[in-house]
Enzyme design. Sequence first.
Site, PDB file in Angstrom:
ATOM      1  N   LYS A 185      45.290  83.260  23.870  1.00 36.97           N
ATOM      2  CA  LYS A 185      44.248  82.650  23.025  1.00 36.97           C
ATOM      3  C   LYS A 185      42.947  83.446  23.145  1.00 36.97           C
ATOM      4  O   LYS A 185      42.795  84.251  24.072  1.00 36.97           O
ATOM      5  CB  LYS A 185      44.033  81.200  23.475  1.00 36.97           C
ATOM      6  N   ARG A 228      41.042  65.756  29.360  1.00 39.09           N
ATOM      7  CA  ARG A 228      40.632  66.565  28.219  1.00 39.09           C
ATOM      8  C   ARG A 228      41.643  66.270  27.113  1.00 39.09           C
ATOM      9  O   ARG A 228      41.402  65.414  26.295  1.00 39.09           O
ATOM     10  CB  ARG A 228      40.568  68.043  28.607  1.00 39.09           C
ATOM     11  N   TYR A 245      11.777  93.431  30.796  1.00 43.55           N
ATOM     12  CA  TYR A 245      11.148  92.219  30.256  1.00 43.55           C
ATOM     13  C   TYR A 245      10.750  91.275  31.389  1.00 43.55           C
ATOM     14  O   TYR A 245      11.521  91.054  32.328  1.00 43.55           O
ATOM     15  CB  TYR A 245      12.122  91.467  29.338  1.00 43.55           C
ATOM     16  N   MET A 258      19.139  93.219  25.390  1.00 41.86           N
ATOM     17  CA  MET A 258      20.237  93.144  24.423  1.00 41.86           C
ATOM     18  C   MET A 258      21.094  94.407  24.451  1.00 41.86           C
ATOM     19  O   MET A 258      22.328  94.344  24.397  1.00 41.86           O
ATOM     20  CB  MET A 258      19.682  92.933  23.010  1.00 41.86           C
TER      21      MET A 258
HETATM   22  C1  LIG Z   1      44.268  78.637  28.767  1.00 38.94           C
HETATM   23  C2  LIG Z   1      45.380  77.791  29.223  1.00 38.94           C
HETATM   24  C3  LIG Z   1      46.195  78.193  30.285  1.00 38.94           C
HETATM   25  C4  LIG Z   1      45.935  79.436  31.110  1.00 38.94           C
HETATM   26  O1  LIG Z   1      44.929  79.178  32.055  1.00 38.94           O
HETATM   27  P1  LIG Z   1      44.552  80.296  33.142  1.00 38.94           P
HETATM   28  O2  LIG Z   1      43.656  79.597  34.080  1.00 38.94           O
HETATM   29  O3  LIG Z   1      43.868  81.388  32.395  1.00 38.94           O
HETATM   30  O4  LIG Z   1      45.832  80.730  33.733  1.00 38.94           O
HETATM   31  C5  LIG Z   1      47.295  77.407  30.583  1.00 38.94           C
HETATM   32  N1  LIG Z   1      47.548  76.277  29.903  1.00 38.94           N
HETATM   33  C6  LIG Z   1      46.771  75.834  28.892  1.00 38.94           C
HETATM   34  C7  LIG Z   1      47.106  74.581  28.190  1.00 38.94           C
HETATM   35  C8  LIG Z   1      45.662  76.567  28.532  1.00 38.94           C
HETATM   36  O5  LIG Z   1      44.885  76.148  27.529  1.00 38.94           O
END
Ligand SMILES: *Cc1c(COP(=O)(O)O)cnc(C)c1O
Length: 360
Positions: free
Chosen positions: A35, A131, A256, A304
């Site tokens: 992702k 969640r 800065y 930046m």
């Molecule tokens: C992103 C995600 C993972 C992977 O998590 P990591 O900590 O990067 O290994 C596993 N399961 C779900 C549902 C996720 O959204």
Amino acid sequence: MSRPTKITIDLNALRHNFGCVRSLTGGSSIIAMVKSNGYGHGLVRVAEALPETDAFGVACLEEGRLLRKAKIKNPVVLMEGLFDTTEINQAAAGNFTLVVHQFEQVTMLESISHLKNPLTIWLKIDTGMHRLGFSPSDARRAYQRLSNCVAVRKPIGFMTHFAQSEAEDKSFTTDQIKIFNEVTKDLIGPKSLANSGGIMAWPSSHQDWVRPGIILYGASPFVGRTGPNHGLKPVMSLSSSLIAIHDLQQGDRVGYGGTWTCPASMRVGVIAVGYGDGYPRNAENGTPILVNGKICPLVGRVSMDMITVDLRSQSTAKVGDPVLLWGDGVPVEKVAEFSGTTAYELLTGITRRVHVFESH
Ligand SMILES: *Cc1c(COP(=O)(O)O)cnc(C)c1O
């Protein structure tokens, strides 16, 4: 010559890390998490380098479609599942697997009276993270309803997600595993619990499918550790070069806000990287930077397009010399620690203007 700021993606390191997950988890199947553009490494690039994975995990249909467009044939799991009913036919067309985490999604699937290729699904159970997922008391009702959906292929899989698998305190994850095992104990179907923390610290959570993310990219999920501590190899390196060098006097202020004052007369270098590239603006004085292969501390505020570095240990450094911001020799976890963030955020935060190279 163009601006020297670039990332290099080491696909051998990626494959090495994937092999580490295989040997850690034995017989479990692997959903390689890609992702958010493969955690910033390039969605299609990462997927093409891991053809032997059992599935890929993305957040949503749009990400999944990019994989199909690139002719990736492996199963692809949409971790947030359906956002509306119109996505059902599109999910079926792309042969995507769905996570189902709330009753609204069950209702969407129930509205379908015919689907040529039923959808493979994972029922997500909330075992304490709060969640996504059905509460343990709702999980059976969701399962019953989904079992009756013509749009759903059987068997249904069962998934949960850990909130603290990387924590020193083991009690929370112990409870999550216990709750998951209780809720699913007489239900037939594949089971999946472990993220990277689970894979490394919780062998009892491996079960049928594991879902590695950050460890594939060579970073550690544990505070105070780095990927190489576990035998992993960093996949991304962020590099640039010195574009100016100044001889400053004791008392001169740099950058800065004048947040750093030269304690002595000294050389300060300017590097072509900043928060506009994804280098963290909150990086503190002292954040390690590799200049000519030697650690030098960041001084002054991150701009930046530029940062400034203490070159007192580099009397012969010159404009054009190479700089590594993170990668082999400067763990991204260390930079994250100096910036009040995580390797996850830094890796996914590289911006579009940064040139991308691959090494094989
Ligand atoms: C992103 C995600 C993972 C992977 O998590 P990591 O900590 O990067 O290994 C596993 N399961 C779900 C549902 C996720 O959204």
